[in-house]
Design an enzyme around this catalytic site. Structure first.
Site, PDB file in Angstrom:
ATOM      1  N   PRO B 172       0.800  -1.245   0.000  1.00 45.18           N
ATOM      2  CA  PRO B 172       0.000   0.000   0.000  1.00 45.18           C
ATOM      3  C   PRO B 172       0.828   1.289   0.000  1.00 45.18           C
ATOM      4  O   PRO B 172       0.761   2.073   0.952  1.00 45.18           O
ATOM      5  CB  PRO B 172      -0.821  -0.139   1.280  1.00 45.18           C
ATOM      6  CG  PRO B 172       0.053  -0.938   2.197  1.00 45.18           C
ATOM      7  CD  PRO B 172       0.833  -1.880   1.332  1.00 45.18           C
ATOM      8  N   CYS B 173       1.530   1.545  -1.092  1.00 47.81           N
ATOM      9  CA  CYS B 173       2.284   2.804  -1.181  1.00 47.81           C
ATOM     10  C   CYS B 173       1.315   3.994  -1.302  1.00 47.81           C
ATOM     11  O   CYS B 173       1.715   5.142  -1.090  1.00 47.81           O
ATOM     12  CB  CYS B 173       3.254   2.773  -2.349  1.00 47.81           C
ATOM     13  SG  CYS B 173       2.473   2.494  -3.937  1.00 47.81           S
ATOM     14  N   HIS B 174       0.036   3.701  -1.599  1.00 48.60           N
ATOM     15  CA  HIS B 174      -0.947   4.802  -1.681  1.00 48.60           C
ATOM     16  C   HIS B 174      -1.214   5.408  -0.306  1.00 48.60           C
ATOM     17  O   HIS B 174      -1.809   6.477  -0.224  1.00 48.60           O
ATOM     18  CB  HIS B 174      -2.248   4.302  -2.314  1.00 48.60           C
ATOM     19  CG  HIS B 174      -2.902   3.161  -1.577  1.00 48.60           C
ATOM     20  ND1 HIS B 174      -2.560   1.848  -1.784  1.00 48.60           N
ATOM     21  CD2 HIS B 174      -3.863   3.144  -0.613  1.00 48.60           C
ATOM     22  CE1 HIS B 174      -3.290   1.059  -0.989  1.00 48.60           C
ATOM     23  NE2 HIS B 174      -4.084   1.827  -0.268  1.00 48.60           N
TER      24      HIS B 174
END
Lengths: 167, 203
Positions: B172-174
């Site tokens: 989850p780099c978001h």
């Protein structure tokens, strides 16, 4: 940097051609499907080491020819005398396998005419290369292809799928 | 008249041929995997953030790509970096497809999939390995992530690690934002980043 492209592009680009060649050689049905699968499995195996200058279509058609020979031989070996004839796979194929009438006419051609047409008109091989694969001279192969096409034209009409510009 | 040169242009593929070829291609992918000849299996799937390409090696999911990355280009990069035996194949990606579907339907908050991290190395890989620690619905700043991976000054490098995340959505780099509250960047575009953050808020 050059590298070997994703194999998927080979299936995408040449899958239909190889299927038509296999169907012309073996009839539209399970044998042709097997030959198609065996051809692309062998190609997948060889893919990373393949010379980048290889003519892919010609290479695949040559592999397909060898696989078709294997399948024809295996089928002959499996043949055993029987009281009753077993149910046969229709050489004409099943519904949804293209134009049944066309494949029926193709299946009815003498073998050398069928192969000469399959490898040249469908597979794009020069007649000299077909002669190397199926024996005989390039001239004889050319005549066989011409005779086969003549029969197809007479019985099917001129718009069979592999007739491009008149040779 | 020269019949030595093939004169055909391939006839267009008929609808019946296409259907049949699809079936043959599925069988080929299964047989290739069984024979150990399938280095990269891939498929595409529709999602609320647009079509995604999913790719897996024998070890696990190796790539999630957004359409804006150009799928053809993504496949060529996979062929170059992992191996050219790349085929469209559904079986190896069934679990990933199912879990992504659940995630987008608010029924999953964490992914439980074997992952292949071979497209990342060094600091980037360390950052990407840390990112799942940022829980669903939460966010962290690039600076906080830098501190968490033990290198508080590497804020920029954290940004690069997020931008080169080969497994967006799943890793989850978001959830990583700028210290001033700005979105920062995102491999799938800012619209996709916003959509994912909203999706997790609304859960």
């Amino acid at each position: 940097m050059t590298h070997t492209p994703a194999f998927e592009t080979v299936v995408e680009r040449h899958g239909a051609t190889v299927l038509r060649v296999c169907r012309a050689v073996l009839g539209a049905g399970p044998d042709a499907d097997d030959a198609w699968s065996e051809t692309f499995l062998a190609a997948l195996q060889a893919w990373p080491g393949l010379d980048p200058d290889t003519n892919l279509q010609a290479w695949l058609v040559t592999v397909a020819h060898r696989k078709a020979v294997d399948i024809t031989r295996a089928r002959a070996r499996q043949a055993v005398p029987a009281e009753q004839l077993p149910e046969q796979v229709s050489p004409v194929g099943n519904p949804g396998e293209g134009d049944p009438q066309l494949w029926m006419i193709v299946a009815g051609l003498p073998e050398r005419q069928r192969l000469a047409i399959a490898y040249h008109y469908l597979g794009g091989l020069p007649h000299t290369r077909t002669a190397e694969l199926i024996g005989g001279t390039a001239d004889a192969v050319r005549r066989a292809a011409a005779d086969g096409i003549k029969t197809l034209r007479r019985t099917y009409g001129t718009d069979s799928p592999w007739e491009g510009p008149t040779p | 008249m020269n019949t030595e040169t093939p004169n055909t242009t391939a006839a267009p593929t008929t609808a019946a041929e296409s259907v049949h070829l699809d079936a043959l291609r599925s069988t080929l992918a299964v047989r290739a995997a069984d024979a150990g000849l399938l280095e990269v299996a891939y498929r595409t799937v529709d999602s609320p953030v647009g079509p995604l390409l999913l790719a897996a090696t024998e070890r696990g999911l190796v790539r999630v790509a957004y359409a804006r990355e150009d799928f053809d280009q993504v496949l060529e990069t996979l062929a170059a970096r992992i191996g050219p035996r790349v085929l469209r194949a559904d079986a190896r990606l069934e679990a990933a497809v199912r879990q992504l579907g659940e995630y987008f339907a608010h029924r999953r908050t964490a992914f439980d999939l074997p992952l292949d991290h071979s497209l990342s190395s060094g600091f980037r890989r360390a950052v990407q390995a840390y990112l799942p620690e940022i829980g669903y619905g939460h966010t962290a700043t690039y600076k906080e992530v830098a501190g968490s991976v033990g290198n508080p000054n590497a804020v920029r490098a954290v940004g690069t690690a997020c931008a080169t995340n080969p497994l967006p959505v799943v890793i989850p780099c978001h959830r990583v934002l700028r210290s001033d509250g700005g979105l920062g960047g995102y491999i799938g575009g800012l619209e996709a980043k916003t959509a994912l953050l909203h999706l997790e808020e609304a859960a």
